[in-house]
Motif scaffolding. Structure first.
Motif, PDB file in Angstrom:
ATOM      1  N   PRO A   5      -3.277 -87.475  -1.317  1.00 45.58           N
ATOM      2  CA  PRO A   5      -2.148 -88.302  -2.060  1.00 45.58           C
ATOM      3  C   PRO A   5      -2.908 -89.002  -3.491  1.00 45.58           C
ATOM      4  N   ASP A   6      -1.719 -89.042  -4.638  1.00 52.13           N
ATOM      5  CA  ASP A   6      -1.940 -89.870  -5.687  1.00 52.13           C
ATOM      6  C   ASP A   6      -2.331 -91.040  -4.960  1.00 52.13           C
ATOM      7  N   GLU A   7      -1.564 -91.972  -4.501  1.00 56.59           N
ATOM      8  CA  GLU A   7      -1.721 -93.293  -4.532  1.00 56.59           C
ATOM      9  C   GLU A   7      -2.039 -93.622  -2.549  1.00 56.59           C
ATOM     10  N   PRO A   8      -2.719 -92.298  -2.384  1.00 54.51           N
ATOM     11  CA  PRO A   8      -3.590 -92.609  -1.406  1.00 54.51           C
ATOM     12  C   PRO A   8      -4.005 -94.362  -0.795  1.00 54.51           C
ATOM     13  N   HIS A   9      -3.171 -94.327   0.419  1.00 52.41           N
ATOM     14  CA  HIS A   9      -4.184 -96.050   1.447  1.00 52.41           C
ATOM     15  C   HIS A   9      -4.545 -95.289   2.959  1.00 52.41           C
ATOM     16  N   LEU A  10      -6.375 -95.793   2.370  1.00 51.27           N
ATOM     17  CA  LEU A  10      -7.141 -95.909   3.555  1.00 51.27           C
ATOM     18  C   LEU A  10      -5.902 -97.339   5.303  1.00 51.27           C
ATOM     19  N   HIS A  11      -6.343 -97.330   6.140  1.00 49.38           N
ATOM     20  CA  HIS A  11      -5.868 -98.377   7.178  1.00 49.38           C
ATOM     21  C   HIS A  11      -6.559 -98.349   8.526  1.00 49.38           C
ATOM     22  N   LEU A  12      -6.215 -99.216   8.859  1.00 52.00           N
ATOM     23  CA  LEU A  12      -8.206-100.025   9.760  1.00 52.00           C
ATOM     24  C   LEU A  12      -6.562-101.109  10.407  1.00 52.00           C
ATOM     25  N   THR A  13      -6.353-100.046  11.500  1.00 53.78           N
ATOM     26  CA  THR A  13      -6.193-100.318  12.787  1.00 53.78           C
ATOM     27  C   THR A  13      -6.504-101.278  13.672  1.00 53.78           C
ATOM     28  N   LEU A  14      -6.168-102.906  14.186  1.00 52.93           N
ATOM     29  CA  LEU A  14      -6.287-103.210  15.133  1.00 52.93           C
ATOM     30  C   LEU A  14      -5.857-103.759  16.252  1.00 52.93           C
ATOM     31  N   MET A  15      -5.418-103.403  17.407  1.00 54.10           N
ATOM     32  CA  MET A  15      -5.068-104.208  18.639  1.00 54.10           C
ATOM     33  C   MET A  15      -5.403-105.176  19.228  1.00 54.10           C
ATOM     34  N   VAL A  16      -4.822-106.252  19.574  1.00 51.38           N
ATOM     35  CA  VAL A  16      -5.191-106.894  19.994  1.00 51.38           C
ATOM     36  C   VAL A  16      -4.457-107.902  20.825  1.00 51.38           C
ATOM     37  N   ASP A  17      -5.441-107.626  22.456  1.00 54.89           N
ATOM     38  CA  ASP A  17      -3.925-107.628  23.934  1.00 54.89           C
ATOM     39  C   ASP A  17      -5.264-109.033  24.687  1.00 54.89           C
ATOM     40  N   LEU A  18      -3.581-109.889  25.148  1.00 53.90           N
ATOM     41  CA  LEU A  18      -4.770-110.197  25.783  1.00 53.90           C
ATOM     42  C   LEU A  18      -5.260-110.015  27.226  1.00 53.90           C
ATOM     43  N   ASP A  19      -6.515-110.758  27.696  1.00 49.23           N
ATOM     44  CA  ASP A  19      -7.047-110.434  28.948  1.00 49.23           C
ATOM     45  C   ASP A  19      -6.124-111.222  30.186  1.00 49.23           C
ATOM     46  N   PRO A  20      -5.652-110.293  30.901  1.00 50.31           N
ATOM     47  CA  PRO A  20      -4.708-110.578  32.192  1.00 50.31           C
ATOM     48  C   PRO A  20      -5.177-111.386  33.081  1.00 50.31           C
ATOM     49  N   ILE A  21      -5.843-111.960  33.058  1.00 54.53           N
ATOM     50  CA  ILE A  21      -6.473-112.651  33.748  1.00 54.53           C
ATOM     51  C   ILE A  21      -7.322-114.824  33.108  1.00 54.53           C
ATOM     52  N   ASP A  22      -8.209-113.913  31.866  1.00 54.76           N
ATOM     53  CA  ASP A  22      -8.047-115.570  31.455  1.00 54.76           C
ATOM     54  C   ASP A  22      -7.788-115.397  29.966  1.00 54.76           C
ATOM     55  N   PRO A  23      -7.082-115.682  29.977  1.00 53.74           N
ATOM     56  CA  PRO A  23      -5.620-116.187  28.402  1.00 53.74           C
ATOM     57  C   PRO A  23      -6.221-116.383  27.555  1.00 53.74           C
ATOM     58  N   SER A  24      -7.409-117.033  27.674  1.00 49.77           N
ATOM     59  CA  SER A  24      -8.365-118.053  26.363  1.00 49.77           C
ATOM     60  C   SER A  24      -9.322-116.331  26.042  1.00 49.77           C
ATOM     61  N   ARG A  25      -9.211-114.905  26.394  1.00 44.70           N
ATOM     62  CA  ARG A  25     -10.024-114.102  25.774  1.00 44.70           C
ATOM     63  C   ARG A  25      -8.715-112.966  25.750  1.00 44.70           C
ATOM     64  N   CYS A  26      -9.430-111.961  25.283  1.00 45.29           N
ATOM     65  CA  CYS A  26      -8.678-111.168  24.106  1.00 45.29           C
ATOM     66  C   CYS A  26      -9.554-109.693  24.269  1.00 45.29           C
ATOM     67  N   VAL A  27      -9.570-108.893  24.298  1.00 43.38           N
ATOM     68  CA  VAL A  27     -10.007-106.837  23.038  1.00 43.38           C
ATOM     69  C   VAL A  27      -9.341-107.547  22.344  1.00 43.38           C
ATOM     70  N   LEU A  28     -10.189-106.378  21.833  1.00 43.78           N
ATOM     71  CA  LEU A  28     -10.102-106.206  20.522  1.00 43.78           C
ATOM     72  C   LEU A  28     -10.541-104.657  20.280  1.00 43.78           C
ATOM     73  N   ALA A  29      -9.947-104.148  19.885  1.00 47.00           N
ATOM     74  CA  ALA A  29     -10.130-102.580  19.830  1.00 47.00           C
ATOM     75  C   ALA A  29      -9.349-102.064  18.012  1.00 47.00           C
ATOM     76  N   SER A  30     -10.386-101.024  17.622  1.00 48.47           N
ATOM     77  CA  SER A  30      -9.682-101.048  16.396  1.00 48.47           C
ATOM     78  C   SER A  30     -10.449 -99.259  16.013  1.00 48.47           C
ATOM     79  N   TRP A  31      -9.913 -98.586  15.597  1.00 55.30           N
ATOM     80  CA  TRP A  31      -8.987 -97.486  14.670  1.00 55.30           C
ATOM     81  C   TRP A  31      -9.780 -97.781  13.376  1.00 55.30           C
ATOM     82  N   ARG A  32     -10.023 -97.055  12.328  1.00 52.52           N
ATOM     83  CA  ARG A  32     -10.744 -96.128  11.374  1.00 52.52           C
ATOM     84  C   ARG A  32     -10.290 -95.295  10.804  1.00 52.52           C
TER      85      ARG A  32
END
Length: 613
Positions: free
Chosen positions: A345-372
């Motif tokens: 593409p002439d004006e491409p964009h790279l994406h960093l996708t970050l998924m955040v989801d709450l821990d089902p047991i401990d709401p003070s923690r979460c899962v962070l996953a990334s796709w670059r």
């Protein structure tokens, strides 16, 4: 159980498939190559493989040819086409993904009992395929294929047809398990000058190993980076030196994208410090096998590079590739690749996708996953890290993921976007106010450097919403005018349920009256956010503080570009800059834009197992 039917039987077996020197990746490549060869050979023999009954046997296959295909067609055409397809395949593979074949021919009555195919004729075909003399004769030769015919098939089909070269067969005794009889063997696939080596069998004797036959590899040494065992060995040394001198000084602004595209998802990308120019990228890719299309990744890199270079440099490289393509027998594959590949593409964009989801047991923690994403036109990118983090540390862990991405993107002069895939319960996260480079002591707002976008984790997972989502997205691309934005609470629609209003295909975006509730109560009235997702609207906007008039004024400007919704991400970023001239421009800093492209979905059908951190 089906009624017995008379069929021509073809059985194939990969020689040395379980050789301990082959890795699991080698075996996977060989299996894929086997079926590629069978499809090609049957098609070139005018036999529709799709009409045959095929059973996978791990290191081989059983194929039952329909009765309407004459047995003579199988005996006359198929062997030579298998050899031709196998030779082309091996020519573009490194030694450990190359292979030889044993092919057995028979015919007779077969039945299917609901679990698989049965019949004495099938048993005989597999017994002659395991003929010890046939295995030994193939091993001691440099041929590529051992064609083994049963006695009855030879006498009924081959012996009386000079076109099948019956004089080239030799009779061999067969004693395998309880079967004793004779078969007829023909060795096919004469070696040619410059042909790549093939895998030699592992010695099973306890005595000292004999030297390997000419054209084979007796052992698998740990290949240094400079060793080459594939099609590129046939490039004359003088031409290779000229190519090196040319590529070493060629400036390639989008080298990282070309390397990523040539490597594809199966090849790990090198460290940035290991590749400084086009020659080093080409040299790195020379160590990897061709993909399903038969094109070695190093050759594909040159092909992409030729299309990227301007003037005489690009023309000269394209001309050289064209000359080599004939030698490598890659002309049709390269032409197909040119016709089907997506242009940069002439004006491409790279994406960093970050998924955040709450821990089902401990709401003070979460899962962070990334796709670059390392190539703007390749999706989906591979899964990167998966971490379990404390919610109070989330901004800092996101900062680390962004800096890791920047470390990989450092040579790309390409714009970037950061996407947060969030569940409804976390849509309140102030990601638009987050910053990066905390370690410097002077952190910098993310919104200054990236397009910041919110995506719905619920929609990503709910495939039953995706069809209508695709339809609304395509409709928006065809007509991105700003009047397709629905403002919640409009007086002209107040008598109608929100899901009924949004079901009108005219709407592609929704402005919510307030931010979505984390856990909506049944008594709270219609759920606007859920209605927007169910109706497939690709754009949902809200502001945590702005009043209706302020928000409308802001959105009139954001959607005021020539292309309406198409310009929304870019103008949203522009509105959030400190140099924005918008009145009350601080409102733009907190404008939440959920911009959802259904063609860029992360498949979340497997559990993400985090490392605690």
């Amino acid at each position: 159980m089906t009624a017995p039917g008379y069929r021509t039987i073809v059985v194939v077996d990969v020689v040395g498939f379980t050789d301990p020197r082959r890795t699991s990746e080698d075996r996977s490549a060989v299996r894929h190559g086997l079926y590629q060869i069978l499809e090609t050979a049957f098609a070139e023999s005018d036999i529709d493989l799709g009409l045959c009954d095929l059973e996978d046997r791990g290191d081989g296959a059983l194929i039952l040819v329909p009765q309407q295909v004459p047995r003579r067609t199988v005996a006359d055409r198929l062997p030579d086409r298998i050899v031709a397809a196998l030779r082309r395949y091996n020519w573009t593979r490194k030694a450990w993904a190359q292979f030889r074949l044993r092919v057995g021919l028979n015919s007779g009555d077969v039945v299917h009992d609901g679990n698989g195919w049965l019949g004495t004729a099938i048993d005989t075909a597999f017994r002659i395929l395991d003929c010890p003399d046939a295995k030994a004769l193939l091993t001691s030769s440099a041929r590529m294929v051992a064609l083994i015919s049963s006695e009855s098939f030879f006498q009924e089909v081959i012996a009386g047809d000079p076109g099948t070269f019956p004089e080239s067969y030799q009779q061999v005794p067969v004693t395998v398990k309880t079967y004793t009889g004779t078969a007829h063997l023909r060795l096919l696939g004469e070696p040619t000058a410059g042909e790549p080596p093939t895998l030699a069998p592992v010695a099973t004797s306890t005595s000292a190993p004999k030297s390997a036959p000419t054209g084979t590899l007796a052992t698998r040494p740990p290949a240094p980076p400079s060793s080459r065992g594939d099609v590129l060995e046939v490039i004359p040394a003088a031409e290779l030196r000229t190519l090196r001198d040319h590529l070493s000084v060629t400036e390639v602004p989008r080298l990282a994208i070309l390397l990523s595209r040539a490597a594809g998802p199966a090849i790990p990308l090198p460290r940035r410090e290991d590749v400084h120019d086009a020659w080093e990228a080409f040299e790195y890719l020379m160590d990897f096998n061709a993909g399903p299309d038969g094109i070695p990744p190093a050759v594909l890199f040159l092909e992409l590079l030729a299309g990227e270079l301007d003037g005489e440099a690009g023309e000269a490289l394209a001309h050289w590739i064209g000359e080599q393509a004939g030698r490598w027998r890659l002309g049709p594959a390269l032409e197909k690749q040119r016709l089907t590949r997506t242009p940069l593409p002439d004006e491409p964009h790279l994406h960093l996708t970050l998924m955040v989801d709450l821990d089902p047991i401990d709401p003070s923690r979460c899962v962070l996953a990334s796709w670059r994403q390392d190539d703007p036109e390749v999706w989906p990118p591979p899964l990167g890290g998966v971490r379990e983090v404390a919610m109070e540390e989330l901004e800092y862990r996101v900062d680390e993921a962004i800096l890791d991405a920047e470390d990989a993107w450092w040579e790309q002069g390409t714009a970037a976007a950061v996407e947060f895939v969030l569940p409804r319960t976390l849509l309140h996260l102030p990601v638009l106010r987050w910053r990066k480079e905390h370690v410097s002591g002077k952190p910098h707002p993310l919104r200054y450097d990236y397009r910041i976008n919110i995506r719905s984790l619920e929609r990503m997972r709910a495939r039953y919403w995706h069809r209508i989502w695709h339809r609304r997205w395509d409709s928006m691309l065809e007509d991105p005018s700003a009047d397709r934005l629905h403002y919640s609470g409009s007086s002209e629609f107040e008598e109608h349920p929100i899901d009924a209003v949004l079901s009108d295909p005219h709407w592609v975006g929704l402005v919510m009256r307030e931010k979505p509730a984390a856990r909506p109560e049944a008594s709270a009235g219609p759920d606007e956010f859920l209605a927007a997702l169910r109706c497939g609207l690709p754009v949902v906007l809200w502001h945590p503080e702005a009043g209706p008039e302020e928000l409308r004024e802001l959105l009139d400007w954001v959607l005021g570009g020539e292309s309406g919704f198409i310009d929304l991400p870019a103008r949203r970023k522009l509105a959030g800059l400190p140099t924005s001239w918008l009145p009350g421009d601080s409102l733009a800093h907190d404008l939440v834009v959920m911009w959802e492209d259904p063609k860029r979905v992360i498949v979340l059908d497997q559990p993400l197992i985090p490392n605690r951190g």
